[in-house]
Design a protein around this motif. Sequence first.
Motif, short mmCIF file in Angstrom:
data_model
loop_
_atom_site.label_atom_id
_atom_site.label_comp_id
_atom_site.label_asym_id
_atom_site.label_seq_id
_atom_site.Cartn_x
_atom_site.Cartn_y
_atom_site.Cartn_z
N GLU A 47 0.80 -1.39 -0.10
CA GLU A 47 0.06 0.08 -0.01
C GLU A 47 0.93 1.27 0.05
OE1 GLU A 47 -2.59 -0.92 3.20
OE2 GLU A 47 -4.29 -1.60 1.75
N ARG A 48 1.87 1.13 0.74
CA ARG A 48 2.88 2.59 0.93
C ARG A 48 3.57 2.58 -0.43
NH1 ARG A 48 4.75 1.00 5.98
NH2 ARG A 48 6.46 -0.09 5.10
N PHE A 49 3.75 1.56 -1.01
CA PHE A 49 4.58 1.65 -2.34
C PHE A 49 3.93 2.19 -3.55
CE2 PHE A 49 6.89 0.14 -6.29
CZ PHE A 49 8.42 0.03 -5.67
N ILE A 50 2.69 1.52 -3.43
CA ILE A 50 1.75 2.06 -4.77
C ILE A 50 1.26 3.46 -4.42
CG2 ILE A 50 -0.53 1.66 -5.74
CD1 ILE A 50 1.96 -0.29 -6.67
N LYS A 51 1.10 3.70 -3.06
CA LYS A 51 0.61 5.24 -2.93
C LYS A 51 1.88 6.28 -3.30
CE LYS A 51 -1.30 7.89 0.86
NZ LYS A 51 -1.31 8.09 2.23
N THR A 52 3.12 5.90 -2.92
CA THR A 52 4.32 6.73 -3.37
C THR A 52 4.57 6.72 -4.85
OG1 THR A 52 5.03 5.92 -1.36
CG2 THR A 52 6.53 7.13 -2.51
N PHE A 53 4.46 5.73 -5.33
CA PHE A 53 4.45 5.27 -7.05
C PHE A 53 3.46 4.90 -7.54
CE2 PHE A 53 8.93 4.15 -4.80
CZ PHE A 53 9.42 5.52 -4.98
N PRO A 54 2.13 5.69 -7.69
CA PRO A 54 1.04 5.16 -8.26
C PRO A 54 1.50 4.65 -10.03
CG PRO A 54 0.87 7.43 -7.67
CD PRO A 54 2.22 7.05 -7.54
N THR A 55 2.41 5.00 -10.44
CA THR A 55 2.63 4.51 -11.70
C THR A 55 3.72 4.00 -12.10
OG1 THR A 55 3.22 6.70 -12.56
CG2 THR A 55 0.63 6.45 -12.68
N ILE A 56 4.17 3.37 -13.27
CA ILE A 56 5.38 2.90 -13.39
C ILE A 56 6.45 4.04 -13.66
CG2 ILE A 56 6.81 1.56 -15.08
CD1 ILE A 56 4.39 -0.35 -15.59
N GLN A 57 5.99 5.03 -14.58
CA GLN A 57 6.86 6.23 -14.67
C GLN A 57 7.38 7.03 -13.53
OE1 GLN A 57 7.49 6.97 -18.12
NE2 GLN A 57 9.00 8.35 -16.97
N GLN A 58 6.42 6.90 -12.52
CA GLN A 58 6.86 7.83 -11.28
C GLN A 58 7.78 6.89 -10.60
OE1 GLN A 58 2.88 8.48 -10.50
NE2 GLN A 58 3.29 10.21 -9.17
N LEU A 59 7.75 5.55 -10.70
CA LEU A 59 8.70 4.61 -9.90
C LEU A 59 10.00 4.88 -10.66
CD1 LEU A 59 9.61 2.22 -8.28
CD2 LEU A 59 8.39 0.72 -9.89
N ALA A 60 10.00 4.83 -12.27
CA ALA A 60 11.16 4.94 -12.89
C ALA A 60 11.81 6.32 -12.71
CB ALA A 60 10.77 4.73 -14.35
N ASP A 61 11.26 7.26 -12.36
CA ASP A 61 11.95 8.55 -12.16
C ASP A 61 12.36 8.85 -10.69
OD1 ASP A 61 11.19 9.46 -14.50
OD2 ASP A 61 9.19 10.32 -14.15
N ALA A 62 11.92 7.84 -9.95
CA ALA A 62 12.35 7.94 -8.47
C ALA A 62 13.93 7.37 -8.33
CB ALA A 62 11.68 6.92 -7.45
N SER A 63 14.66 7.91 -7.28
CA SER A 63 15.91 7.34 -7.17
C SER A 63 15.91 6.05 -6.61
CB SER A 63 16.81 8.27 -6.19
OG SER A 63 16.19 8.23 -4.78
N LEU A 64 16.79 5.19 -6.48
CA LEU A 64 17.11 3.83 -6.17
C LEU A 64 17.08 3.82 -4.63
CD1 LEU A 64 17.56 0.81 -6.46
CD2 LEU A 64 19.94 1.35 -6.45
N GLU A 65 17.63 4.93 -3.88
CA GLU A 65 17.51 5.03 -2.40
C GLU A 65 16.27 5.09 -2.08
OE1 GLU A 65 19.86 6.74 -4.42
OE2 GLU A 65 21.09 5.23 -3.45
N ASP A 66 15.20 6.01 -2.74
CA ASP A 66 13.84 6.08 -2.47
C ASP A 66 13.10 4.81 -2.29
OD1 ASP A 66 14.02 8.72 -1.91
OD2 ASP A 66 13.34 9.41 -3.81
N VAL A 67 13.34 3.93 -3.43
CA VAL A 67 13.02 2.59 -3.43
C VAL A 67 13.24 1.71 -2.34
CG1 VAL A 67 12.46 0.58 -4.86
CG2 VAL A 67 12.64 2.84 -6.01
N TYR A 68 14.60 1.75 -1.90
CA TYR A 68 14.97 1.05 -1.01
C TYR A 68 14.42 1.48 0.33
CZ TYR A 68 19.07 -1.06 -3.13
OH TYR A 68 19.79 -2.12 -4.18
#
Length: 338
Positions: A47-68
Amino acid sequence: MQKNLIRWYQENHRDFPWRQNENPYFIWISEIMLQQTTTEAVIPYFERFIKTFPTIQQLADASLEDVYKLWEGLGYYRRAKHIHETAQIIAEQYHGVFPTTYQEILSLKGIGPYTAGAICSIAYHQSTPAIDGNVLRIMSRLYLLKDNIALTKTQKKISDIVAKLLTGYDSSAFNQGLMDLGATICRPLQPRCEQCPISDFCLAFKSNQQKVLPINIKNIKHKEIHYITGIITYQDQFLFIQNPAGLLENLYGLIQYEQESPYRFIEEFEQQYEIPLSIVSHITDIKHVFTHRTWQMHVYHFVLSQPIDGLYTLEEINQLPISTAHLKVLKAFLKNRD
Ligand code: SF4
């Protein structure tokens, strides 16, 4: 069988946030998170992940640190790295739209045949099997397959069976039905056959071998010996034999053979003792480490049809010198029985 399973899934399926729609991005993220983690633990992360990155594009634009950061506590961080890389590939090569063919999806980082099959069937209703441990177990039992599911050739055989079963049916409900059935009913140790929607079709259930199957014996490693270890009983007595010369000389132990399946154990036992033996259930797998070798004991319960030399009650066993390895096995059996 397919109709029963699909109807059961439609009426009883578990509610998860990734089941709210058929968005392939959501299904992908949930399947990756679920690879090493329980569903309950995954829900808040998802839920947290999808709320932060609702689309693939937003996930792609994030930094790896944010994903970690969002992955913190889930473990196996390579999964997060692969997700990030794959999102960037999808953003660049597919304009941010999740690919739709099995082969394209399989070619993405961190996605294997199971995940590709799950995404294609759930998001796109394609007839792709999604073979994981649950499905291997259910199919082994359903078809009374005595092949070792740790082997690639058995997994291929089961994948072919599922591909045929799927054809002409709702593959999304079928695959997810198998997932839920494996998690809640056709469980590894105590299957709830009396509640199972497909028990009428299950050959293991019909022959009372649901607690024996699947056969799952991993590859033999150096200095590791795999045994089928038999808890052999006759009424309230247990069969123990005195070890001849060699390791554990003179100690009493259970009968065990270096065999690949409990059915081969029965053959060897019957050849040696000329008394019929029936199989009851798979109890557990126990590892025992000696100085120079490791025993991997795959413990099964068998019953004798008539008495034989070497049968002891539990009181008598308490007086016998028994190897630690087999004492562990006996304790596991008694615990399981209680
Ligand atoms: S009848 Fe039992 S063993 Fe067979 S599929 Fe159902 S739960 Fe599994």
